[in-house]
Design an enzyme around this catalytic site. Structure first.
Site, mmCIF file in Angstrom:
data_model
loop_
_atom_site.group_PDB
_atom_site.id
_atom_site.type_symbol
_atom_site.label_atom_id
_atom_site.label_comp_id
_atom_site.label_asym_id
_atom_site.label_seq_id
_atom_site.Cartn_x
_atom_site.Cartn_y
_atom_site.Cartn_z
ATOM 1 N N ARG A 39 48.529 -67.698 -69.822
ATOM 2 C CA ARG A 39 49.097 -66.442 -69.302
ATOM 3 C C ARG A 39 48.391 -65.973 -68.038
ATOM 4 O O ARG A 39 48.214 -64.765 -67.832
ATOM 5 C CB ARG A 39 49.034 -65.323 -70.349
ATOM 6 C CG ARG A 39 49.881 -65.535 -71.565
ATOM 7 C CD ARG A 39 51.259 -64.886 -71.398
ATOM 8 N NE ARG A 39 52.035 -65.031 -72.606
ATOM 9 C CZ ARG A 39 52.295 -64.038 -73.449
ATOM 10 N NH1 ARG A 39 51.848 -62.828 -73.194
ATOM 11 N NH2 ARG A 39 52.999 -64.253 -74.516
ATOM 12 N N ARG A 43 50.843 -59.440 -66.527
ATOM 13 C CA ARG A 43 50.750 -58.008 -66.218
ATOM 14 C C ARG A 43 49.372 -57.524 -65.824
ATOM 15 O O ARG A 43 49.229 -56.409 -65.348
ATOM 16 C CB ARG A 43 51.269 -57.205 -67.418
ATOM 17 C CG ARG A 43 52.764 -57.285 -67.556
ATOM 18 C CD ARG A 43 53.232 -56.728 -68.866
ATOM 19 N NE ARG A 43 52.735 -57.548 -69.964
ATOM 20 C CZ ARG A 43 53.090 -57.380 -71.239
ATOM 21 N NH1 ARG A 43 53.916 -56.414 -71.568
ATOM 22 N NH2 ARG A 43 52.604 -58.171 -72.166
ATOM 23 N N ARG A 52 57.720 -58.013 -61.049
ATOM 24 C CA ARG A 52 58.374 -57.720 -62.331
ATOM 25 C C ARG A 52 59.242 -56.458 -62.228
ATOM 26 O O ARG A 52 60.339 -56.407 -62.780
ATOM 27 C CB ARG A 52 57.282 -57.557 -63.390
ATOM 28 C CG ARG A 52 57.721 -57.159 -64.762
ATOM 29 C CD ARG A 52 58.426 -58.303 -65.481
ATOM 30 N NE ARG A 52 58.715 -57.882 -66.849
ATOM 31 C CZ ARG A 52 59.711 -57.077 -67.192
ATOM 32 N NH1 ARG A 52 60.538 -56.634 -66.278
ATOM 33 N NH2 ARG A 52 59.893 -56.724 -68.450
ATOM 34 N N ASP A 89 59.091 -68.643 -70.574
ATOM 35 C CA ASP A 89 58.667 -68.160 -71.883
ATOM 36 C C ASP A 89 59.147 -69.141 -72.945
ATOM 37 O O ASP A 89 60.138 -69.845 -72.739
ATOM 38 C CB ASP A 89 59.243 -66.763 -72.168
ATOM 39 C CG ASP A 89 58.489 -66.102 -73.310
ATOM 40 O OD1 ASP A 89 57.409 -65.540 -73.065
ATOM 41 O OD2 ASP A 89 58.946 -66.205 -74.458
ATOM 42 N N TYR A 166 60.274 -66.948 -84.538
ATOM 43 C CA TYR A 166 60.965 -65.903 -83.764
ATOM 44 C C TYR A 166 62.451 -65.883 -84.078
ATOM 45 O O TYR A 166 63.070 -64.819 -84.157
ATOM 46 C CB TYR A 166 60.742 -66.110 -82.258
ATOM 47 C CG TYR A 166 59.349 -65.713 -81.823
ATOM 48 C CD1 TYR A 166 59.037 -64.381 -81.573
ATOM 49 C CD2 TYR A 166 58.332 -66.658 -81.694
ATOM 50 C CE1 TYR A 166 57.763 -64.010 -81.187
ATOM 51 C CE2 TYR A 166 57.056 -66.301 -81.317
ATOM 52 C CZ TYR A 166 56.770 -64.969 -81.070
ATOM 53 O OH TYR A 166 55.507 -64.599 -80.706
HETATM 54 O O1 CP3 Z 1 51.084 -67.752 -67.146
HETATM 55 C C1 CP3 Z 1 51.520 -68.356 -68.156
HETATM 56 O O2 CP3 Z 1 50.801 -68.699 -69.125
HETATM 57 C C2 CP3 Z 1 52.981 -68.800 -68.133
HETATM 58 C C3 CP3 Z 1 53.920 -67.951 -68.702
HETATM 59 C C4 CP3 Z 1 54.047 -67.716 -70.210
HETATM 60 C C5 CP3 Z 1 54.596 -66.501 -70.709
HETATM 61 N N1 CP3 Z 1 54.754 -66.633 -72.060
HETATM 62 C C6 CP3 Z 1 54.946 -65.345 -69.883
HETATM 63 C C7 CP3 Z 1 55.172 -64.030 -70.538
HETATM 64 C C8 CP3 Z 1 53.818 -68.558 -71.302
HETATM 65 C C9 CP3 Z 1 53.189 -69.940 -71.337
HETATM 66 C C10 CP3 Z 1 54.279 -67.864 -72.457
HETATM 67 C C11 CP3 Z 1 54.252 -68.437 -73.830
HETATM 68 C C12 CP3 Z 1 54.583 -67.592 -74.978
HETATM 69 N N2 CP3 Z 1 55.534 -66.614 -75.074
HETATM 70 C C13 CP3 Z 1 54.004 -67.758 -76.267
HETATM 71 C C14 CP3 Z 1 52.970 -68.808 -76.628
HETATM 72 C C15 CP3 Z 1 51.613 -68.398 -76.210
HETATM 73 C C16 CP3 Z 1 51.052 -67.230 -76.954
HETATM 74 O O3 CP3 Z 1 50.796 -66.203 -76.287
HETATM 75 O O4 CP3 Z 1 50.853 -67.330 -78.184
HETATM 76 C C17 CP3 Z 1 54.587 -66.803 -77.125
HETATM 77 C C18 CP3 Z 1 54.252 -66.592 -78.580
HETATM 78 C C19 CP3 Z 1 55.566 -66.090 -76.373
HETATM 79 C C20 CP3 Z 1 56.502 -65.033 -76.863
HETATM 80 C C21 CP3 Z 1 56.365 -63.776 -76.119
HETATM 81 N N3 CP3 Z 1 56.721 -63.609 -74.804
HETATM 82 C C22 CP3 Z 1 55.875 -62.544 -76.583
HETATM 83 C C23 CP3 Z 1 55.353 -62.278 -77.985
HETATM 84 C C24 CP3 Z 1 55.940 -61.633 -75.504
HETATM 85 C C25 CP3 Z 1 55.598 -60.169 -75.506
HETATM 86 C C26 CP3 Z 1 54.151 -60.027 -75.224
HETATM 87 C C27 CP3 Z 1 53.802 -58.628 -74.814
HETATM 88 O O5 CP3 Z 1 52.611 -58.414 -74.722
HETATM 89 O O6 CP3 Z 1 54.714 -57.805 -74.560
HETATM 90 C C28 CP3 Z 1 56.437 -62.340 -74.393
HETATM 91 C C29 CP3 Z 1 56.670 -61.781 -73.029
HETATM 92 C C30 CP3 Z 1 55.928 -62.429 -71.911
HETATM 93 N N4 CP3 Z 1 55.894 -63.777 -71.671
HETATM 94 C C31 CP3 Z 1 55.217 -61.759 -70.873
HETATM 95 C C32 CP3 Z 1 54.753 -62.763 -70.009
HETATM 96 C C33 CP3 Z 1 53.971 -62.568 -68.725
HETATM 97 C C34 CP3 Z 1 55.062 -60.255 -70.724
HETATM 98 C C35 CP3 Z 1 56.395 -59.618 -70.475
HETATM 99 C C36 CP3 Z 1 56.560 -58.818 -69.222
HETATM 100 O O7 CP3 Z 1 56.026 -59.141 -68.126
HETATM 101 O O8 CP3 Z 1 57.277 -57.819 -69.315
#
Ligand code: CP3
Length: 358
Positions: A39, A43, A52, A89, A166
């Protein structure tokens, strides 16, 4: 079986022009390990929040190649990481299967949950997932052209168990009761869902590799929710199925497994998942990793994201402990889980400087 086992006499430093990250995944040693962070785009960076804010929701960012490419490059410009990870994602795969997926501000992902066996029949053809996600693959092509020559490009997907949680829970979950209950009560139909996700993931990752991804990471973030028997069946075996199928067409693509919070099940995963390297969460004890995991596979990890959030002496001590234990073998410095959104960007600067100075 992994095709890229660490060689008994690994080269000490990458050949001139070779990428440090790929060198480590092939079992190579180096004084200063490659570093990237899960990640790393997100943010905690003001420049990410700005892009964003210009999007109509999170999925719009994932599906707009120019913007997704820009946010992928932001942490590379700021910190010079050795690898960039495609901005997307894991939940774009359920979306490609026709499931309703949205991201609600402050609440995380929401999906139209699958509730019964009949719901599986409503999902789209998984072999078309790569085509349905053509926009994401266009981001990969753009990145492949835009990245500095020393920076490797990582493609990724969620592993089937984690994606299935999910799809069944309809979002994030604390205990995964619905998904585990389905797997226990109706293992045959749960197996069909897992097979469908395997198929979609192979289609999607093959398209990412064709577009220029140089390594793949499979995120099994909720692997730790399963008992040992279920772990073998729903974590290790589907990871292996994906690895084998990708290698049939792309024999040299390095694949990193991330069976988060696997505990003792990590050992069965290493033997059975057919991955080339393993990413470890912060719960994995360093001496055990060093003596029982690293001799078998290159490792990646495992700084606690809260240590990065905390910074200062606590961060320095945690970095030094990881480096002392793991930098003697094939190793990629990373976190044990994704970076937290409250993390001050200067702490990441401090981390990168310290890893590279030691
Ligand atoms: O920089 C990176 O690593 C690449 C991008 C990336 C994102 N999600 C961007 C993201 C990657 C590799 C993921 C993987 C992901 N997504 C996982 C596996 C890794 C982990 O964290 O366990 C999982 C479980 C998800 C599912 C997911 N996506 C969730 C639970 C959420 C909400 C998280 C939150 O804090 O709100 C997301 C959204 C998400 N994916 C964001 C980002 C940058 C935040 C959303 C936003 O910017 O509004």
């Amino acid at each position: 079986m992994s095709t890229i086992a660490p060689s008994p006499n690994p080269p000490a430093e990458p050949a001139p022009g070779a990428k440090k990250f790929l060198h480590a995944l092939r079992g190579g040693l180096q004084k200063v390990p490659p570093i990237w962070l899960m990640r790393q785009a997100g943010r905690y960076l003001p420049e990410y929040r700005e892009v964003r804010a210009s999007c109509d929701g999170f999925l719009d960012l994932c599906f707009t190649p120019d913007k997704a490419c820009e946010v992928t490059l932001q942490p590379i410009r700021r910190y010079g990481f050795d690898a960039a990870i495609l901005f997307s994602d894991i939940l774009v795969v359920p979306w490609a299967l026709g499931q309703g997926v949205r991201f609600v501000e402050g609440e995380g992902p929401k999906l139209d949950a699958l509730a019964c066996d009949a719901d599986l029949a409503s999902l789209a053809d998984p072999t078309k997932a790569g085509e349905a996600l053509a926009a994401v693959c266009e981001t990969v092509s753009k990145l492949s052209a835009a990245l500095p020559k020393e920076t490797a490009l990582i493609g990724f997907a969620g592993a089937p168990w984690t994606v299935a949680t999910y799809m069944i829970e309809g979002g994030s979950s604390r205990d995964f009761v619905k998904a585990k209950h389905w797997a226990l009560a109706r293992p045959e139909s749960f197996g069909r869902l897992i097979d469908l996700i395997v198929e979609a993931t192979v289609s999607y990752l093959s398209a990412q590799i064709a577009a220029g991804a140089e390594a793949i990471q499979l995120f099994d973030s909720w692997a730790g929710a399963l008992d040992a028997g279920s772990f073998e069946r729903w974590v290790t075996a589907p990871n292996r199925a994906i690895a084998e199928r990708l290698r049939a067409h792309h024999p040299t693509i390095p694949i990193i497994g991330f069976p988060r919070a696997a505990g003792m099940n990590l050992y069965g995963f290493i033997e059975g998942a057919g991955v080339d390297a393993v990413s470890l969460d912060q719960m994995a004890p360093l001496p055990l990793i060093r003596h029982t995991v690293q001799p078998k596979l290159p490792v990646q990890g495992n700084l606690d994201p809260v240590a990065l959030l905390t910074g200062g002496a606590a961060l320095d001590a945690a970095i030094d402990a990881i480096m002392e234990n793991l930098s003697g073998g094939p190793f990629v410095f990373n976190l044990g889980h994704g970076i937290m959104k409250e993390t001050p960007p200067e702490h990441v600067t401090r981390l990168v400087e310290r890893v590279r100075a030691l």
